[in-house]
Design a protein around this motif. Structure first.
Motif, short mmCIF file in Angstrom:
data_model
loop_
_atom_site.label_atom_id
_atom_site.label_comp_id
_atom_site.label_asym_id
_atom_site.label_seq_id
_atom_site.Cartn_x
_atom_site.Cartn_y
_atom_site.Cartn_z
N LEU A 1 0.85 -1.20 0.00
CA LEU A 1 0.00 0.00 0.00
C LEU A 1 0.88 1.25 0.00
CD1 LEU A 1 -2.74 -1.09 2.57
CD2 LEU A 1 -2.92 -1.04 0.08
N PRO A 2 1.35 1.65 -1.16
CA PRO A 2 2.19 2.84 -1.24
C PRO A 2 1.43 4.09 -0.80
CG PRO A 2 2.30 1.56 -3.28
CD PRO A 2 1.18 1.00 -2.48
N VAL A 3 2.16 5.08 -0.32
CA VAL A 3 1.58 6.37 0.04
C VAL A 3 1.39 7.18 -1.25
CG1 VAL A 3 1.92 8.51 1.33
CG2 VAL A 3 2.70 6.31 2.29
N VAL A 4 0.18 7.73 -1.42
CA VAL A 4 -0.15 8.46 -2.64
C VAL A 4 -0.68 9.83 -2.27
CG1 VAL A 4 -1.51 8.50 -4.78
CG2 VAL A 4 -0.73 6.30 -3.82
N CYS A 5 -0.23 10.84 -3.00
CA CYS A 5 -0.76 12.20 -2.87
C CYS A 5 -1.24 12.67 -4.25
CB CYS A 5 0.29 13.17 -2.35
SG CYS A 5 0.69 12.95 -0.61
N ALA A 6 -2.47 13.13 -4.32
CA ALA A 6 -3.02 13.66 -5.56
C ALA A 6 -2.81 15.17 -5.60
CB ALA A 6 -4.51 13.33 -5.68
N VAL A 7 -2.52 15.68 -6.79
CA VAL A 7 -2.34 17.12 -6.99
C VAL A 7 -3.30 17.56 -8.08
CG1 VAL A 7 -0.76 18.94 -7.69
CG2 VAL A 7 0.08 17.06 -6.28
N ILE A 8 -4.15 18.55 -7.73
CA ILE A 8 -5.15 19.06 -8.68
C ILE A 8 -4.93 20.56 -8.87
CG2 ILE A 8 -7.60 19.19 -9.26
CD1 ILE A 8 -8.15 17.24 -7.00
N PRO A 9 -4.50 21.00 -10.04
CA PRO A 9 -4.49 22.43 -10.32
C PRO A 9 -5.91 22.86 -10.68
CG PRO A 9 -3.66 21.23 -12.21
CD PRO A 9 -3.95 20.20 -11.14
N ALA A 10 -6.41 23.90 -10.04
CA ALA A 10 -7.80 24.30 -10.26
C ALA A 10 -7.88 25.81 -10.44
CB ALA A 10 -8.68 23.86 -9.09
N ARG A 11 -8.37 26.23 -11.58
CA ARG A 11 -8.56 27.65 -11.87
C ARG A 11 -10.00 27.85 -12.33
NH1 ARG A 11 -5.69 32.38 -13.07
NH2 ARG A 11 -6.43 33.60 -14.84
N ASN A 12 -10.82 28.44 -11.46
CA ASN A 12 -12.23 28.68 -11.76
C ASN A 12 -12.97 27.39 -12.14
OD1 ASN A 12 -11.93 31.44 -11.28
ND2 ASN A 12 -11.36 31.84 -13.41
N GLU A 13 -12.91 26.42 -11.21
CA GLU A 13 -13.54 25.12 -11.45
C GLU A 13 -14.64 24.81 -10.43
OE1 GLU A 13 -13.08 23.51 -14.01
OE2 GLU A 13 -11.03 23.62 -14.75
N ALA A 14 -15.22 25.83 -9.83
CA ALA A 14 -16.23 25.62 -8.80
C ALA A 14 -17.41 24.80 -9.29
CB ALA A 14 -16.71 26.98 -8.27
N GLN A 15 -17.77 24.96 -10.54
CA GLN A 15 -18.94 24.28 -11.08
C GLN A 15 -18.75 22.77 -11.16
OE1 GLN A 15 -20.11 25.75 -14.92
NE2 GLN A 15 -21.96 24.50 -15.01
N LEU A 16 -17.51 22.32 -11.40
CA LEU A 16 -17.26 20.90 -11.60
C LEU A 16 -16.79 20.18 -10.34
CD1 LEU A 16 -15.46 20.99 -15.07
CD2 LEU A 16 -17.85 20.48 -14.59
N LEU A 17 -16.26 20.91 -9.36
CA LEU A 17 -15.69 20.28 -8.17
C LEU A 17 -16.66 19.42 -7.37
CD1 LEU A 17 -13.27 23.00 -6.76
CD2 LEU A 17 -12.68 20.85 -7.88
N PRO A 18 -17.94 19.79 -7.26
CA PRO A 18 -18.84 18.91 -6.49
C PRO A 18 -18.89 17.49 -7.03
CG PRO A 18 -19.85 21.07 -6.79
CD PRO A 18 -18.59 21.06 -7.63
N THR A 19 -18.61 17.31 -8.29
CA THR A 19 -18.57 15.96 -8.86
C THR A 19 -17.16 15.41 -8.91
OG1 THR A 19 -20.52 16.42 -10.22
CG2 THR A 19 -19.14 14.56 -10.87
N SER A 20 -16.22 16.19 -9.45
CA SER A 20 -14.87 15.68 -9.66
C SER A 20 -14.12 15.46 -8.34
CB SER A 20 -14.08 16.64 -10.56
OG SER A 20 -13.95 17.92 -9.96
N LEU A 21 -14.12 16.46 -7.46
CA LEU A 21 -13.39 16.33 -6.20
C LEU A 21 -14.03 15.27 -5.31
CD1 LEU A 21 -11.16 17.25 -4.32
CD2 LEU A 21 -12.67 19.09 -3.51
N ARG A 22 -15.34 15.21 -5.32
CA ARG A 22 -16.03 14.18 -4.54
C ARG A 22 -15.59 12.79 -4.97
NH1 ARG A 22 -20.59 10.94 -4.51
NH2 ARG A 22 -21.72 10.85 -2.51
N SER A 23 -15.50 12.57 -6.28
CA SER A 23 -15.10 11.25 -6.78
C SER A 23 -13.68 10.90 -6.36
CB SER A 23 -15.22 11.21 -8.30
OG SER A 23 -14.19 11.97 -8.94
N LEU A 24 -12.82 11.90 -6.24
CA LEU A 24 -11.44 11.64 -5.85
C LEU A 24 -11.33 11.36 -4.36
CD1 LEU A 24 -8.63 11.48 -7.11
CD2 LEU A 24 -8.34 13.91 -6.61
#
Length: 402
Positions: free
Chosen positions: A43-66
């Motif tokens: 079980l390796p340690v994993v860190c996700a990196v998301i660059p986000a510029r004016n993405e408020a509309q999509l985050l409720p779906t995309s960030l939730r899934s992550l």
């Protein structure tokens, strides 16, 4: 004239036969992440990196899934708010709170863009720097418009660990709902696979390298070995540039005598993880392609001319022969054109089927190629006019001018 046209058609047929038989089986869609074992022995340690510029509309779906990935190991998400003006950071905090993952999400306020960096890569650099405090084994580089299947991270890690890969990337399933998306989006994937045959990318002995920026898992050691994200800080096509750096720099050998072995990367398709970004008009798809097409040609006028001639010869000669052959009553030309058209449809059909579009769209490839040819030409015109590489309110010059 008929003899010249027939000669061009025979040349086009020869090219298509060569592509189908010897060009990495680019037309197949069997390189898929969801095919294979997903059992994790570590079980390796994993860190996700998301660059986000004016993405408020999509985050409720995309960030939730992550945040709701079923990965059983240590996993943290670093979202870099790249000078957003729509409340991106607040929306991200709300999503994390709603799913009970507030401690797992780390929001970073992006610093001003320094000279010589693209906005996305500068945001990624900041995210990686913050995530490095957790000493991760892998970084998951993803976009704010990606809805991850719950098992996506587990599959990526399993693929990397089981096959000892430095980088695993998947071209997520692009949105294909509107008329223009059904007409042009599968072709975007088809042309990408023709440019970078996945079987060649996945062969460590072949120099071809590519990746899809929406979902990239890269080993921390591999990233450090190439010198970090800063080595591609000017790249507009950053995913392929990163893949090329990982594969070409290779792995260090324990012995001083043998050269370093090539970096091991893998690129495939995903049937479950998908992009939320809508391309529901010709204009939006046109801008997507024109933004980076000329950069793909290294801003070379000679490569541009070669590409335009190649697109005409490979995709447009066949329908021309069918039409002109029928008008002239020259059935040899018409039948040869039909054969070339059928070869095109045969090559394109697996991608059409993968995207669950009408089989008849396989025969539309010449018209689609014509539109993509115009987009490529427009990409060069935008660059010459100083409007190339526009994205999220920023316009980037070529790396040579930075």
């Amino acid at each position: 004239m008929g003899v010249i046209l027939l000669g061009l058609m025979l040349l086009s047929l020869t090219i298509w036969l060569g592509l189908l038989c010897f060009w990495g089986q680019f037309w197949r869609v069997d390189q898929q992440l969801e095919i294979g074992e997903t059992q994790l022995k570590s079980l390796p340690v994993v860190c996700a990196v998301i660059p986000a510029r004016n993405e408020a509309q999509l985050l409720p779906t995309s960030l939730r899934s992550l945040l709701l990935q079923d990965y059983p190991g240590s996993f943290n998400v670093f979202l870099v708010d790249d000078c957003s003006t729509d409340g991106t950071a607040n929306f991200a905090e709300g999503v994390a709170h709603a799913v009970g993952k507030s401690q797992q999400l780390h929001i970073i306020s992006g610093e001003s863009l320094p000279p010589g960096w693209s906005g996305k890569l500068w945001a990624v650099e900041q995210g990686i720097k913050s995530a490095s405090k957790f000493a991760p084994d892998y970084f998951l580089l993803t976009d704010a418009d990606i809805e991850h299947d719950p098992a996506n991270l587990r599959r990526l890690v399993a693929k990397a660990v089981q096959e000892d890969l430095d980088m695993v990337s998947v071209m997520v399933r692009l949105r294909c709902e509107s008329f223009w998306e059904k007409l042009l989006i599968p072709a975007f994937v088809f042309f990408f696979q023709k440019l970078y045959p996945f079987r060649w990318v996945n062969n460590p002995n072949n120099p071809t390298a590519a990746a899809a920026g929406g979902s990239i898992l890269i080993a921390r050691e591999a990233l450090e070995r190439i010198g970090g994200i800063q080595v591609i800080r000017q790249a507009l096509i950053d995913d392929c540039a990163l893949a090329d750096a990982v594969k070409q720099i290779g792995r260090q050998s324990n012995s001083p005598a043998p050269p370093a072995s090539p970096g091991r990367i893998w690129l495939g398709l995903s049937t479950l993880t998908r992009s939320l970004r809508p391309y529901d008009s010709l204009a939006t798809i046109w801008d997507m392609v024109a933004r980076s097409a000329y950069a793909q040609l290294n801003y070379s006028p000679l490569l541009l001319v070669g590409t335009l001639v190649g697109m005409i010869l490979i995709y447009l000669i066949s329908p021309m022969c069918v039409i002109l052959g029928a008008v002239w009553g020259n059935w040899a030309i018409a039948l040869t054109g039909i054969l070339g058209w059928l070869l095109m449809a045969f090559a394109y059909y697996p991608t059409i089927r993968f995207y669950k579009c009408s089989p008849w769209l396989a025969f539309s490839l010449p018209a689609i190629a014509f539109l993509y040819t115009l987009m490529t030409l427009d990409s060069a015109l935008r660059y010459w006019q100083g409007r190339g590489g526009a994205w999220k309110g920023r316009v980037y010059p070529s790396p040579n001018n930075l």
